[in-house]
Scaffold this motif. Structure first.
Motif, mmCIF file in Angstrom:
data_model
loop_
_atom_site.group_PDB
_atom_site.id
_atom_site.type_symbol
_atom_site.label_atom_id
_atom_site.label_comp_id
_atom_site.label_asym_id
_atom_site.label_seq_id
_atom_site.Cartn_x
_atom_site.Cartn_y
_atom_site.Cartn_z
ATOM 1 N N SER A 63 11.098 22.790 -6.201
ATOM 2 C CA SER A 63 9.854 22.993 -6.935
ATOM 3 C C SER A 63 10.066 22.620 -8.403
ATOM 4 N N LEU A 64 9.077 21.917 -8.997
ATOM 5 C CA LEU A 64 9.196 21.423 -10.372
ATOM 6 C C LEU A 64 7.993 21.871 -11.198
ATOM 7 N N ALA A 65 8.244 22.300 -12.427
ATOM 8 C CA ALA A 65 7.172 22.674 -13.361
ATOM 9 C C ALA A 65 7.446 22.036 -14.713
ATOM 10 N N LEU A 66 6.370 21.743 -15.442
ATOM 11 C CA LEU A 66 6.466 21.099 -16.758
ATOM 12 C C LEU A 66 5.737 21.945 -17.795
ATOM 13 N N VAL A 67 6.409 22.194 -18.932
ATOM 14 C CA VAL A 67 5.825 22.977 -20.029
ATOM 15 C C VAL A 67 6.058 22.209 -21.324
ATOM 16 N N HIS A 68 5.090 22.295 -22.252
ATOM 17 C CA HIS A 68 5.184 21.586 -23.530
ATOM 18 C C HIS A 68 5.595 22.541 -24.647
ATOM 19 N N SER A 69 6.477 22.038 -25.525
ATOM 20 C CA SER A 69 6.895 22.807 -26.692
ATOM 21 C C SER A 69 7.173 21.839 -27.834
ATOM 22 N N ARG A 70 7.761 22.350 -28.910
ATOM 23 C CA ARG A 70 8.045 21.535 -30.102
ATOM 24 C C ARG A 70 9.412 21.882 -30.662
ATOM 25 N N ALA A 71 10.178 20.852 -31.019
ATOM 26 C CA ALA A 71 11.455 21.032 -31.706
ATOM 27 C C ALA A 71 11.211 21.002 -33.214
ATOM 28 N N ARG A 72 12.292 21.100 -33.984
ATOM 29 C CA ARG A 72 12.212 20.956 -35.444
ATOM 30 C C ARG A 72 13.189 19.888 -35.865
ATOM 31 N N ALA A 73 12.663 18.829 -36.505
ATOM 32 C CA ALA A 73 13.497 17.734 -36.988
ATOM 33 C C ALA A 73 13.051 17.410 -38.404
ATOM 34 N N ARG A 123 0.821 26.643 -12.269
ATOM 35 C CA ARG A 123 1.389 25.627 -13.166
ATOM 36 C C ARG A 123 0.330 24.713 -13.758
ATOM 37 N N GLN A 124 -0.833 24.594 -13.127
ATOM 38 C CA GLN A 124 -1.896 23.745 -13.670
ATOM 39 C C GLN A 124 -2.458 24.299 -14.982
ATOM 40 N N LEU A 125 -2.299 25.604 -15.184
ATOM 41 C CA LEU A 125 -2.834 26.221 -16.400
ATOM 42 C C LEU A 125 -2.046 25.851 -17.645
ATOM 43 N N LEU A 126 -0.828 25.323 -17.469
ATOM 44 C CA LEU A 126 0.050 25.061 -18.605
ATOM 45 C C LEU A 126 -0.193 23.708 -19.256
ATOM 46 N N ALA A 127 -0.967 22.846 -18.617
ATOM 47 C CA ALA A 127 -1.060 21.444 -19.050
ATOM 48 C C ALA A 127 -1.626 21.296 -20.457
ATOM 49 N N ALA A 134 8.571 28.968 -23.615
ATOM 50 C CA ALA A 134 8.252 27.843 -22.733
ATOM 51 C C ALA A 134 9.164 27.821 -21.510
ATOM 52 N N ILE A 135 10.448 28.130 -21.704
ATOM 53 C CA ILE A 135 11.375 28.163 -20.557
ATOM 54 C C ILE A 135 10.974 29.257 -19.583
ATOM 55 N N ALA A 136 10.630 30.432 -20.098
ATOM 56 C CA ALA A 136 10.218 31.535 -19.218
ATOM 57 C C ALA A 136 8.981 31.160 -18.408
ATOM 58 N N LEU A 137 7.996 30.542 -19.060
ATOM 59 C CA LEU A 137 6.779 30.146 -18.346
ATOM 60 C C LEU A 137 7.075 29.041 -17.332
ATOM 61 N N GLY A 138 8.011 28.146 -17.657
ATOM 62 C CA GLY A 138 8.388 27.104 -16.709
ATOM 63 C C GLY A 138 9.017 27.685 -15.458
ATOM 64 N N ILE A 139 9.870 28.700 -15.625
ATOM 65 C CA ILE A 139 10.486 29.347 -14.455
ATOM 66 C C ILE A 139 9.432 30.055 -13.614
ATOM 67 N N LEU A 140 8.496 30.736 -14.285
ATOM 68 C CA LEU A 140 7.426 31.412 -13.550
ATOM 69 C C LEU A 140 6.542 30.425 -12.794
ATOM 70 N N ALA A 141 6.241 29.288 -13.432
ATOM 71 C CA ALA A 141 5.397 28.289 -12.769
ATOM 72 C C ALA A 141 6.130 27.631 -11.607
ATOM 73 N N ALA A 142 7.408 27.308 -11.791
ATOM 74 C CA ALA A 142 8.167 26.658 -10.720
ATOM 75 C C ALA A 142 8.346 27.580 -9.527
ATOM 76 N N SER A 143 8.364 28.895 -9.767
ATOM 77 C CA SER A 143 8.510 29.864 -8.667
ATOM 78 C C SER A 143 7.164 30.392 -8.178
ATOM 79 N N ASP A 144 6.071 29.744 -8.613
ATOM 80 C CA ASP A 144 4.714 30.050 -8.158
ATOM 81 C C ASP A 144 4.273 31.472 -8.510
ATOM 82 N N GLN A 145 4.807 32.032 -9.574
ATOM 83 C CA GLN A 145 4.339 33.346 -10.023
ATOM 84 C C GLN A 145 3.164 33.230 -10.982
ATOM 85 N N ILE A 146 2.969 32.042 -11.580
ATOM 86 C CA ILE A 146 1.749 31.719 -12.314
ATOM 87 C C ILE A 146 1.341 30.315 -11.906
#
Length: 500
Positions: free
Chosen positions: A2-12, A98-102, A84-96
């Protein structure tokens, strides 16, 4: 699998590049691995995330979990990816779902209890998210800062559970900027006497010029420098936002109630070159960038390390400092107004009418030689600040104009410059001097004679022209006259020997 994608931002630097967090759950022994150039704090997020999910009554998948932070060649630091990592794990495990994260981006560090903590660089992240039309979710601690990006849709949350419960209903509250608080700045009325120095301060403020104050101890150099912010024009919204973005990435945070005010930075002379220009393993802005669109005051200039002062030469010209590392180069804005102060000799009393100085000529030359000629070349106004008579310091002695009166003239002159060239006179390019600083033949001869006698460089000559243009603007004159040019030449007092 199972794969989930979440968006975040780094600092450069002062930017917030997009990071895609890809979470893959697959068969095998339970194990969590983070890849994509994570530093230690990012790798440790797997333990913070596990504890936060358990405390929030979610199930931590007992499977093989691979977390990829893309792009893989961008270094990742800090705890900013925890949420973002926590939400990705929840989405990949179908606990939330994943379409809501887009349409969201997430930024925040997780406590072991599931509470959200603020991170650096929330403001540039909000600006970047708005450009892509996504909603940014941050910790409550970052709400007021991220809300400075007026066109961004920023929501705040206190816990991981609150984020998960509100994704579908979009019921998280919007971030609200803090009310701007008026800043009490020191008033120019407090300065007694020193008419020439006050005039130089006004010229510096009107044209955005750099200023060097040379005088004996206690003559009022620091007092004058601290009054410069009070007579500068207000920063535009774009300038204030740019300065706030730098502060957001500095690690020191933003005073959101005073973000519209121009910064005033006064580092100690023991500061290192890195603290002044910026740097570090993950480069952060230094003092000259934190003073962007404001004032940088360097007291006791000859006491600074020669190496530290020399790094100012390029930023004074370009308004940008480049911090190069093996993997990449970061550019930090640093268009500041430099005000420096120094004594005329090691004991501080050369040229004083008391005659108490006993420094030899060689000692004075060595002392002043700590400041290189190229650096002095880049300072437009050199002004001697004499010691006042005791009677001039009495409380009933006449006061000069207050900051509000001087500021009105400064704002009028600056508006003329913006209408004429779109910039302050100090920023005029050499190619623009012919159009905006043209002299009559006799004035051109006067300038050339002064350059020859004082042995000035071409850079110094151009700076004299810019200052003369500012003096003319303060006098509401379209052309530079002999009086304006003579005043500008008179501000090169260090080139003429200065005090003593």
């Amino acid at each position: 699998m199972s794969l989930a994608l979440v968006h975040s931002r780094a600092r450069a630097g002062v930017h917030a590049p997009a990071v895609r967090i890809e979470v893959l759950l697959s068969g095998g022994l339970p194990h969590t691995q983070i890849v994509g150039l994570p530093e230690a704090a990012v790798r440790e997020s797997r333990d913070r995330v596990r504890a936060a999910l358990v405390c929030a009554q979610f199930e931590y998948p007992q499977r093989r979990i691979l977390i990829n932070l893309a792009p893989a060649d961008l270094p990742k630091e800090g705890g900013r990816f925890d949420l973002a990592i926590a939400l990705g794990i929840l989405a990949a495990s179908d606990q939330i779902d994943r379409q809501l994260l887009a349409n969201y981006e997430f930024l925040g560090e997780l406590a072991l209890t599931g509470e959200l903590r603020g991170v650096d660089g929330a403001l540039p992240a909000a600006i970047a998210a708005a450009e892509l039309g996504r909603t940014l979710i941050v910790a409550s601690a970052n709400g007021a800062e991220a809300a400075l990006a007026q066109h961004a849709d920023v929501r705040v949350a206190r816990t991981l559970l609150e984020v998960c419960a509100s994704l579908e209903s979009r019921s998280l509250p919007r971030a609200v900027p803090a009310p701007v608080v008026p800043l009490a700045v020191p008033d120019l009325r407090d300065v007694r006497g020193q008419q020439q120095a006050r005039r130089a301060l006004e010229v510096a403020a009107a044209g955005g010029h750099h200023l060097l104050l040379l005088g004996t101890p206690g003559c009022g150099k620091t007092l004058l420098a601290s009054r410069l912010p009070g007579i500068l024009p207000d920063a535009s919204e774009a300038e204030a936002l740019e300065t706030a973005t730098i502060a957001s990435c500095s690690g020191a945070g933003i005073d959101t109630a005073r973000w519209r005010h121009r910064p005033y930075r006064a580092p100690h002379h023991t500061a290192s070159a890195v603290s002044l220009v910026g740097g570090g393993s993950y480069p952060r802005p230094g003092e000259i960038s934190l003073a962007h669109n404001g004032v940088l005051f360097l007291d006791e200039l000859p006491e600074w390390s020669r190496h530290t002062l020399e790094v100012l030469r390029e930023p004074l010209e370009s308004g940008t400092v480049m911090v190069a590392r093996a993997a990449r180069t970061h550019a930090f804005p640093s268009r500041f107004q430099l005000v420096a102060a120094m004594n005329p000799c090691p004991c501080g009393w050369a040229g004083d009418r008391s005659g108490r100085c006993r420094c030899s000529g060689d000692a004075i030359q060595r002392y002043r030689g700590r400041i290189s000629g190229p650096l002095l070349d880049r300072i437009d106004l050199h002004v001697v600040v004499p010691r006042l008579e005791p009677g001039e310091l009495r409380s009933d002695a006449p006061c000069g104009e207050d900051s509000a009166t001087v500021r009105n003239r400064v704002v009028m002159a600056r508006n003329v410059q913006l209408e004429r060239s779109g910039k302050a006179n100090a920023q005029l390019l050499p190619s623009e001097l012919d159009a905006h600083c043209r002299l009559e033949d006799n004035d051109q001869h006067l300038l050339e004679t002064a350059v020859e006698q004082l042995q000035l460089s071409a850079r110094s000559m151009h700076r004299i022209l810019r200052v003369a243009r500012t003096v003319a603007d303060l006098a509401s004159c379209d052309k530079i006259t002999t009086a304006h040019l003579a005043e500008a030449i008179g501000y090169r007092q260090v080139d003429r020997g200065g005090a003593g």
